[in-house]
Design an enzyme around this catalytic site. Structure first.
Site, short mmCIF file in Angstrom:
data_model
loop_
_atom_site.label_atom_id
_atom_site.label_comp_id
_atom_site.label_asym_id
_atom_site.label_seq_id
_atom_site.Cartn_x
_atom_site.Cartn_y
_atom_site.Cartn_z
N ASP A 219 -3.42 8.31 -1.71
CA ASP A 219 -3.77 7.35 -0.78
C ASP A 219 -5.43 6.97 -0.83
O ASP A 219 -5.44 5.94 -1.09
CB ASP A 219 -3.72 7.87 0.68
CG ASP A 219 -4.21 6.87 1.98
OD1 ASP A 219 -3.83 5.73 1.54
OD2 ASP A 219 -4.68 7.35 2.53
N HIS B 53 0.98 -1.20 -0.07
CA HIS B 53 0.04 -0.04 0.04
C HIS B 53 0.85 1.30 0.08
O HIS B 53 0.69 2.14 -0.85
CB HIS B 53 -1.00 -0.09 1.11
CG HIS B 53 -1.70 1.27 1.42
ND1 HIS B 53 -2.38 1.88 0.56
CD2 HIS B 53 -1.57 1.91 2.22
CE1 HIS B 53 -3.06 2.91 0.87
NE2 HIS B 53 -2.36 3.23 2.04
N HIS C 84 3.72 7.26 5.09
CA HIS C 84 2.51 7.89 5.66
C HIS C 84 1.52 6.98 6.61
O HIS C 84 0.58 7.71 7.46
CB HIS C 84 1.45 8.11 4.43
CG HIS C 84 0.42 7.29 3.86
ND1 HIS C 84 1.07 6.51 3.08
CD2 HIS C 84 -0.69 6.87 4.13
CE1 HIS C 84 0.16 5.47 2.81
NE2 HIS C 84 -1.04 5.76 3.13
N ASP C 85 1.84 5.69 6.69
CA ASP C 85 0.91 4.93 7.57
C ASP C 85 1.91 4.56 8.86
O ASP C 85 1.31 3.86 9.59
CB ASP C 85 0.24 3.78 7.11
CG ASP C 85 -0.98 4.29 6.34
OD1 ASP C 85 -1.70 5.08 6.87
OD2 ASP C 85 -1.53 3.66 5.67
N GLU D 267 0.71 5.91 12.11
CA GLU D 267 -0.79 5.73 12.49
C GLU D 267 -0.95 4.02 12.78
O GLU D 267 -1.70 3.90 13.62
CB GLU D 267 -1.74 5.95 11.37
CG GLU D 267 -3.20 5.76 11.61
CD GLU D 267 -3.87 6.56 10.39
OE1 GLU D 267 -4.73 5.74 9.86
OE2 GLU D 267 -3.34 7.47 10.07
N ASP D 268 -0.21 3.34 12.28
CA ASP D 268 -0.54 2.04 12.12
C ASP D 268 0.66 1.02 12.80
O ASP D 268 0.69 -0.14 12.81
CB ASP D 268 -0.68 1.42 10.88
CG ASP D 268 -2.10 1.93 10.20
OD1 ASP D 268 -2.99 2.59 11.16
OD2 ASP D 268 -2.24 2.05 9.03
#
Length: 188
Positions: free
Chosen positions: A121, A34, A60-61, A64-65
């Protein structure tokens, strides 16, 4: 060649951080596909050449993840990349509905770099949903995602015509019109 080294370092960092994660599709695709896909959309479809944007896309994640901190992003990739990553990172302490609402409300306030990452995204995720329904998702949930993504994207308009056109085409297949969303929001 330092620029290439820096970009490869960001890809490697994201790959290590997302090592054990999988997407929610039936094949459980490696999650790293991704963020690399988001970066690829920016580089090869939107013609973005800014390394800050490309690094932020692949990272980018991570905050957050994964267990990555925003300070870790700055330490490894600088304050500009950190700033863009922070802009596109949801606050996971908030309920999901509130995070989604804030994405819509805050989209127009993002920097150009963050808007580019958000557009790529959303395009990646919409294409993924066209390809396959995530495990546990109903048709209604997929439909709601398309509508919500349209509301987010309406706040990002004017950033990159190529990405916006591709997103509008996908949304239109599901009966979602960015023009309708924009005119409805103008009434509010």
């Amino acid at each position: 060649m330092q620029e290439i080294d820096d970009l490869v370092a960001a890809i490697h960092f994201a790959a290590v951080k997302h090592t054990d994660q999988r997407r929610k599709d039936p094949s459980q695709t490696p999650y790293i596909n991704h963020p690399i896909g988001v970066m690829n959309i920016l580089a090869n479809e939107a013609n973005v050449r800014e390394l800050v944007v490309l690094k932020a896309a692949v990272l980018h994640d991570t905050v957050e993840d994964t267990d990555t901190t925003i300070a870790e992003i700055e330490e490894n990739f600088g304050s500009h990349v950190r700033s863009v990553v922070a802009e596109v990172t949801d606050d996971k302490t908030l309920p999901k509905a509130e995070r989604k609402r804030l994405q819509v409300v805050n989209a127009p306030k993002k920097s150009r770099e963050a808007k580019l990452v958000k557009l790529a995204d959303k395009l990646y995720n919409l294409r993924d949903l066209e390809r396959v329904t995530p495990v546990g998702w109903s048709d209604a949930r997929v439909s709601e995602y398309f509508k919500w993504a349209g509301r987010v994207v309406s706040g990002l308009k004017g950033t990159n015509q190529t990405l916006e056109t591709k997103i509008a085409e996908i949304l239109a297949k599901k009966g979602v019109s960015l023009e309708t969303i924009v005119s409805e929001e103008a009434k509010d």
